[in-house]
Design an enzyme around this catalytic site. Structure first.
Site, short mmCIF file in Angstrom:
data_model
loop_
_atom_site.label_atom_id
_atom_site.label_comp_id
_atom_site.label_asym_id
_atom_site.label_seq_id
_atom_site.Cartn_x
_atom_site.Cartn_y
_atom_site.Cartn_z
N LYS A 189 0.89 -1.17 0.00
CA LYS A 189 0.00 0.00 0.00
C LYS A 189 0.92 1.21 0.00
CE LYS A 189 -1.97 3.07 1.62
NZ LYS A 189 -1.83 4.45 1.07
N GLU A 264 8.97 1.39 11.37
CA GLU A 264 9.96 2.46 11.38
C GLU A 264 9.18 3.77 11.41
OE1 GLU A 264 12.59 2.85 8.03
OE2 GLU A 264 13.02 4.86 8.77
N GLU A 398 8.12 16.20 15.13
CA GLU A 398 8.76 15.94 13.85
C GLU A 398 8.17 16.88 12.80
OE1 GLU A 398 8.02 12.08 12.08
OE2 GLU A 398 10.12 11.94 11.51
P1 NAD Z 1 1.41 8.47 7.63
O1 NAD Z 1 2.00 7.67 8.72
O2 NAD Z 1 0.01 8.90 7.77
O3 NAD Z 1 1.52 7.66 6.24
C1 NAD Z 1 2.48 6.66 5.97
C2 NAD Z 1 1.78 5.52 5.24
O4 NAD Z 1 0.76 4.98 6.09
C3 NAD Z 1 1.05 5.93 3.95
O5 NAD Z 1 1.15 4.90 3.00
C4 NAD Z 1 -0.40 6.08 4.40
O6 NAD Z 1 -1.30 5.90 3.36
C5 NAD Z 1 -0.50 4.96 5.41
N1 NAD Z 1 -1.55 5.13 6.41
C6 NAD Z 1 -2.12 6.27 6.86
N2 NAD Z 1 -3.06 6.01 7.80
C7 NAD Z 1 -3.08 4.67 7.96
C8 NAD Z 1 -3.81 3.78 8.81
N3 NAD Z 1 -4.72 4.21 9.66
N4 NAD Z 1 -3.54 2.47 8.73
C9 NAD Z 1 -2.60 1.99 7.89
N5 NAD Z 1 -1.90 2.78 7.06
C10 NAD Z 1 -2.12 4.10 7.09
O7 NAD Z 1 2.31 9.70 7.37
P2 NAD Z 1 1.90 11.01 6.53
O8 NAD Z 1 0.58 11.56 6.95
O9 NAD Z 1 2.08 10.69 5.11
O10 NAD Z 1 2.99 11.99 7.07
C11 NAD Z 1 2.80 12.58 8.35
C12 NAD Z 1 4.07 12.61 9.10
O11 NAD Z 1 4.58 11.28 9.28
C13 NAD Z 1 5.20 13.32 8.42
O12 NAD Z 1 5.12 14.68 8.51
C14 NAD Z 1 6.36 12.74 9.15
O13 NAD Z 1 6.49 13.37 10.38
C15 NAD Z 1 5.97 11.31 9.35
N6 NAD Z 1 6.54 10.40 8.35
C16 NAD Z 1 7.61 9.67 8.70
C17 NAD Z 1 8.18 8.82 7.77
C18 NAD Z 1 9.37 8.00 8.11
O14 NAD Z 1 10.15 7.67 7.22
N7 NAD Z 1 9.55 7.60 9.36
C19 NAD Z 1 7.67 8.74 6.50
C20 NAD Z 1 6.53 9.49 6.17
C21 NAD Z 1 5.98 10.30 7.13
#
Ligand code: NAD
Length: 495
Positions: A189, A264, A398
């Site tokens: 996903k 992660e 973050e």
């Molecule tokens: P997020 O955690 O919402 O998204 C990451 C992934 O999880 C995406 O594929 C998203 O579609 C999926 N996702 C979202 N809600 C979900 C749920 N309830 N169940 C399962 N999967 C779900 O992150 P974001 O909103 O894209 O970004 C927000 C913040 O997250 C960023 O500003 C940053 O601080 C952090 N982030 C960290 C990393 C990392 O490498 N550790 C990567 C992306 C974002």
């Protein structure tokens, strides 16, 4: 998908039928709905993706389960190894197209995405070698009678890979590579802001000979497709990279069938510069430890602790360095920093910058959205805040943008106390020429990775992982394959 005309648009982007990739073929989402994804450099619609939901995830999981139980289970380690070598060659041949897709989709400069080639190919080769290393042990036992006891390892089954937008080119390989090496199957996903390189990779894998159903991709919203994958009762493991908040939701969802997890999550990593450091290396090292990928890196060294006697000089040099970083169109090969991934992320980062000033930090450099020719894209200047304290919001949350918070300290003990005063534990670094200080910091920083006189160097053979709220489970290293396997004890009685 449909795309606006871009000079070097990969043909893949122009094909409206390439939506969900399930069981080796393309299909539309059952809902028939689409979501738009935008090119962050221009703000224009780049593609329309299928809005997959729980029903689509279910189809993909069924395909992955059938492949897992079917012909894929007959592949020997040697056959999986040979397949990964073929996959390596196919990805090698198509890498420029994949790099272009990521650049258009999430804004990382072409100079960065093209450079990821070595890393991606090394990851595939690393996983190829791991396919021959799913080892158990024969263990001497103390049982009464004549017994042989041993452990064997077997693939866990269907793995759900939830991929973030900040580096899908590489991020997807931690999951695909481990699955192909171990004999698992996957449902990916990708993030709604950056799905294209994941979709194209799945198609290329089929060309390379990966059987249908082994790698499936369902695009869609996190709260729908992502959540459905995390809670699906027939998914055995989730490998998730993203925010800590979503990580918690994934942990809760995993309870339904006791899924194994590798998480992660977020970071707020400390980067500690002592007065005795080689500043000619520490300044660019610390700057690019945050400005790389426009700060959208989980282990970015955003809390920069600088020993007080060099604070003014260091900040001045940091700001000067920030001005030399070329920000602009990610398709320009000389550009070092592109836009943020989305308008939402742009406003989030600008909001933190406002909050930093409002809470009393000194904005020493940058801080603004870029204007003029770049005003339609989501660009933010390399930004440095000085006189931050560790309690301010910009030092605790973050930001995921090109924003450095400089926090002064006097002694090594104080630096360590402040560095560890965070919920996160992903990375950390120290710049010093004193071996005693180096030793104290590398053992004292509570994080999954510590860099000494460098930042962000990650070797596949070593791997990395999180600590505290930054997650758990190791990526890379000899443990990588173990995450895709379960262990069985076998006891043979000869009497
Ligand atoms: P997020 O955690 O919402 O998204 C990451 C992934 O999880 C995406 O594929 C998203 O579609 C999926 N996702 C979202 N809600 C979900 C749920 N309830 N169940 C399962 N999967 C779900 O992150 P974001 O909103 O894209 O970004 C927000 C913040 O997250 C960023 O500003 C940053 O601080 C952090 N982030 C960290 C990393 C990392 O490498 N550790 C990567 C992306 C974002």
């Amino acid at each position: 998908m449909t795309a606006h005309q871009i000079p070097s648009t990969p043909p893949f982007l122009l094909d409206p039928d390439k939506q969900l990739f399930i069981n080796g073929s393309w299909r539309q989402a059952l809902s028939g709905e689409l979501i738009e994804t935008r090119n962050p450099a221009t703000g224009l619609v780049l593609a329309r993706l299928a809005k997959g939901t729980g029903a689509d995830v279910d189809l993909a999981v069924k395909a992955a389960r059938a492949a897992f139980e079917g012909p894929w289970s007959q592949f020997t380690p040697h056959q999986r190894h040979s397949l990964l070598i073929k996959v390596h060659d196919v990805i090698d041949r198509h890498f420029e197209e994949l790099a272009m897709l990521d650049t258009l989709d999430m804004g990382a400069p072409l100079s960065r995405t093209l450079k990821a080639k070595d890393r991606v190919l090394q990851t595939i080769m690393f996983c190829a070698t791991q396919s021959m290393n799913c080892l158990g042990q024969t263990i001497p036992n103390s049982l009464p009678g004549n017994f042989t006891t041993m452990t064997v390892k077997a693939p866990v089954g269907v793995v759900g890979g939830i991929i973030p937008w900040n580096g899908p080119l590489i991020g997807q390989w931690w999951v695909i590579g481990g699955a192909l090496a171990s004999g698992c199957t996957v449902v990916l996903k990708p993030a709604e802001d950056a799905s294209l390189s994941v979709l194209r990779t799945a198609e290329l894998l089929l060309d390379a000979g990966v059987p249908p159903g082994v790698v499936n991709v369902v695009t869609g919203l996190g709260a729908e497709a992502g959540a459905a994958l995390a809670e699906h009762p027939d998914v055995d493991r989730i490998a998730f990279t993203g925010s800590t908040v979503t990580g918690r939701a994934v942990i809760r969802a995993s309870a339904v069938n006791m899924k194994r997890l590798q998480l992660e999550l977020g970071g707020k990593s400390p980067d500690i510069v002592f007065a005795d450091a080689d500043l000619d290396r520490a300044v660019p090292g610390a700057a690019m430890g945050v400005f790389n990928n426009s700060g959208q890196i989980c282990y970015a060294g955003t809390r920069l602790f600088v020993q007080r006697q060099i604070q003014d000089e260091f900040v001045e040099r940091l700001v000067a360095y920030g001005k030399t970083v070329k920000v602009g169109d990610p398709l320009d090969p000389s550009v070092q920093m592109g836009p943020l991934v989305s308008e939402r992320q742009l406003h989030r980062v600008l909001g933190y910058i406002d909050q930093g000033s409002a809470e009393g930090a000194t904005l020493a450099g940058g801080g603004k959205r870029l204007e003029g020719a770049l005003s339609q894209g989501y660009y933010v200047e390399p930004t440095v805040f000085d006189h931050v304290n560790n309690d301010m919001t910009i030092a605790r949350e973050e930001i995921f943008g090109p924003v450095i918070s400089v926090i002064p300290f006097d002694t090594a003990d104080e630096a360590l106390r402040l560095a560890n005063d965070t919920d996160y534990g992903l990375g950390g670094a120290v710049w010093t020429t004193n071996v005693k200080t180096m030793n104290q910091m590398m053992h004292g920083i509570k994080a999954g990775a510590v860099w000494v006189n460098c930042y962000g160097a990650i070797d596949l053979a070593v791997g990395f992982g999180g600590h505290k709220h930054s997650g758990y489970g190791w990526k890379g290293g000899t443990q990588h394959i173990d995450g895709f396997l379960y262990q069985k004890a076998i006891c043979i009685n000869y009497d």
